[in-house]
Design an enzyme around this catalytic site. Structure first.
Site, short mmCIF file in Angstrom:
data_model
loop_
_atom_site.label_atom_id
_atom_site.label_comp_id
_atom_site.label_asym_id
_atom_site.label_seq_id
_atom_site.Cartn_x
_atom_site.Cartn_y
_atom_site.Cartn_z
N ARG A 1 -10.54 0.21 14.58
CA ARG A 1 -10.73 0.83 13.35
C ARG A 1 -11.84 0.30 12.49
O ARG A 1 -13.01 0.08 12.82
CB ARG A 1 -9.29 0.98 12.66
CG ARG A 1 -8.38 1.65 13.48
CD ARG A 1 -7.27 2.11 12.74
NE ARG A 1 -6.50 0.94 11.93
CZ ARG A 1 -5.37 1.03 11.50
NH1 ARG A 1 -4.43 1.74 11.94
NH2 ARG A 1 -4.78 -0.12 10.56
N TYR B 1 15.45 29.93 7.84
CA TYR B 1 14.31 30.93 8.15
C TYR B 1 14.11 30.91 9.73
O TYR B 1 14.22 30.02 10.30
CB TYR B 1 13.02 30.20 7.54
CG TYR B 1 12.92 30.35 6.11
CD1 TYR B 1 13.19 31.49 5.28
CD2 TYR B 1 12.36 29.34 5.37
CE1 TYR B 1 12.96 31.56 4.00
CE2 TYR B 1 12.30 29.20 3.66
CZ TYR B 1 12.73 30.34 3.29
OH TYR B 1 12.55 30.47 2.06
N LYS C 1 0.66 -1.18 -0.12
CA LYS C 1 0.06 -0.15 -0.08
C LYS C 1 0.90 1.19 0.22
O LYS C 1 2.22 1.13 0.12
CB LYS C 1 -0.83 0.03 1.22
CG LYS C 1 -0.10 -0.01 2.62
CD LYS C 1 -1.05 -0.08 3.90
CE LYS C 1 -0.45 -0.13 4.96
NZ LYS C 1 -1.02 -0.59 6.27
N MET D 1 11.55 23.93 2.18
CA MET D 1 10.84 23.27 1.37
C MET D 1 11.70 22.51 0.05
O MET D 1 11.39 21.52 -0.04
CB MET D 1 9.83 24.14 0.48
CG MET D 1 8.78 23.14 -0.73
SD MET D 1 7.96 24.29 -1.71
CE MET D 1 6.73 25.21 -0.35
C1 LIG Z 1 -0.12 -1.67 6.87
C2 LIG Z 1 -0.87 -2.85 7.44
C3 LIG Z 1 -0.16 -4.08 7.44
C4 LIG Z 1 1.09 -4.13 7.33
O1 LIG Z 1 1.85 -3.59 8.65
P1 LIG Z 1 3.30 -3.63 8.97
O2 LIG Z 1 3.73 -3.10 10.34
O3 LIG Z 1 3.87 -2.60 8.01
O4 LIG Z 1 3.71 -4.95 8.67
C5 LIG Z 1 -0.90 -5.25 7.96
N1 LIG Z 1 -2.23 -5.43 7.74
C6 LIG Z 1 -3.14 -4.45 7.60
C7 LIG Z 1 -4.36 -4.44 7.79
C8 LIG Z 1 -2.33 -2.98 7.20
O5 LIG Z 1 -3.16 -2.00 7.49
#
Ligand SMILES: *Cc1c(COP(=O)(O)O)cnc(C)c1O
Length: 417
Positions: A165, A298, A68, A345
């Protein structure tokens, strides 16, 4: 997916970036460098090594490589290909659109997508043969798509074992199971998985994980009692894969670990047998001497304490370098120097801590500057600490302005593994 990236076409046989005429201190000063001005090198051999390491740790469970968010900033397509080569059985993404992009690029392995909204194109997901995570309301949408396409949707039902969640609340689980069984009997879906996600596995001593494992076992048992033939039960993320074998079940969903990073505060990559995959580097773009009391960047949050030499490093928050990471180390010519003043930036400033450098033959002007990754360089974790965040965020946020350069795209022969 960034298939049009310049790096995608230079992937085959990309040489290891190297300064023409050697890597000595003066190399590249007149701009004759073959590495990109700003690069995130992605070492696909390191990635394959990590997948094999995870495979050994998780055996006999199989691996879902989580790609992802453009593979945590590493590039979803090259990472997906390399992970599959190294033995990952499954790919995981958050969004259906991420999975569809992988399909369109020719990836045929199973891909699970688990985070949906009423705006999600479930029809595209079903049409492209994605596995869809279902927590409740999504089921009817997915079934509607399956009817329309006259093709069963592949689903993994998600139970909330405590993370709070998505995932089905335990008191609604039986109802979800019975709806799923009905749809399965109608031939509209095929339930292949049951899964859940852990909250505190990066702190292995915490007891809450035991409660989540117990709740997961009960949810799986309920699914089996409801007549579902569960092919894959999956609960573990990277931390649980390394610290909790009781969480392995049939499949582990590993993101961070395949990128060679550790989720634990007391163990680094090497302690887990992992190799960091991303190296972030650029070129020192200015080098000059300043007197004591000179303001830097800055807000003048920093003034030089004594006469010194400043180096300008041409990356900033526009490249995804965290703005608050003042104090983080940068490697130049074999030594680390701290970021001083505010990160802007496009650029940040490091202090070489000495004078007589700028006009010497050893001037760092034009030298390679490594923010993190690679032998002898700062770790992603050094930047995470300076930015008050975690290694996940540092690599994931490196922006598109930084070219991805893929190393070892063609798999090395590693002797039968
Ligand atoms: C992102 C995610 C993972 C992977 O988590 P890591 O700690 O990076 O291995 C696994 N399962 C779900 C549902 C996730 O959202």
């Amino acid at each position: 997916m960034r298939q049009t990236r310049r790096t995608a076409s230079r992937a085959l046989g990309t040489p290891v970036p190297e300064i023409i005429g050697g890597a000595g201190p003066q190399a590249g000063r007149i701009g004759r460098v073959t590495f990109p001005e700003r690069a995130a090198e992605i070492d696909l051999d390191a990635l394959r090594h990590n997948v094999r390491q995870v495979r050994d740790v998780a055996h006999p469970a199989r691996i879902m490589a989580v790609v992802k968010a453009d593979a945590y900033g590493h590039g979803a397509l090259p990472v997906a290909r390399a992970a599959l080569e190294a033995g990952a059985a499954w790919l995981g993404v958050a969004h259906v659109s991420e999975g569809v992009a992988l399909r369109k690029a020719g990836i045929e392995a199973p891909i699970l997508a688990w985070l949906h909204t009423a705006g999600t194109d479930f029809t595209a997901g079903v049409e492209h043969g994605l596995d869809l995570g279902i927590s409740g309301w999504e089921l009817d949408h997915v079934v509607a798509s399956a009817r329309e396409l006259e093709r069963p949707a592949i689903v993994h039902l998600k139970i909330d074992t405590g993370l709070g969640r998505n995932g089905c609340p335990p008191d609604k689980w039986e109802a979800l199971l019975s709806r799923a069984v009905e749809y399965q009997e109608e031939g509209l879906i095929r339930v292949v998985g049951i899964f859940s996600h852990l909250a505190v596995a990066d702190e292995p001593a915490r007891p809450e994980t035991d409660a989540q494992v117990q709740a997961f076992r009960e949810a799986v048992a309920a699914a089996e009692n409801a007549g579902i033939d569960v092919e894959v039960r999956h609960l573990a993320n990277t931390p649980a894969t390394f610290s909790r074998p009781d969480c392995h079940f049939d499949l582990v969903r590993v993101g961070l670990g395949i990128y060679g990073l550790s989720p634990f505060s007391d163990q680094g990559s090497a302690d887990l047998g992992l190799k960091p995959v991303m190296t972030l580097s650029t070129i020192v773009s200015s080098c000059k001497e300043v007197p004591a009391g000179h303001g830097v960047s800055y807000g003048y949050t920093h003034r030089t304490a004594k006469p010194t030499t400043l180096g300008l490093i041409p990356v900033g928050y526009g490249d995804g370098v965290p703005r608050i990471a003042t104090g983080a180390p940068v490697l130049v010519n074999g030594r680390m120097y701290p970021v001083i003043g505010r990160i802007a930036m496009d650029q940040l400033v490091i202090d070489f801590g000495t004078t007589g450098l700028a006009d010497s033959p050893d001037s760092p002007l034009g030298a390679r500057a490594v923010l993190f990754g690679g032998v002898g360089a700062p770790a992603v974790e050094d930047w995470a600490a300076a930015a008050q965040t975690i290694n996940y965020e540092v690599v994931t946020r490196i922006s598109d302005r930084v070219e991805r350069v893929y190393l070892n795209v063609v798999q090395e022969n590693h002797g039968g593994a």
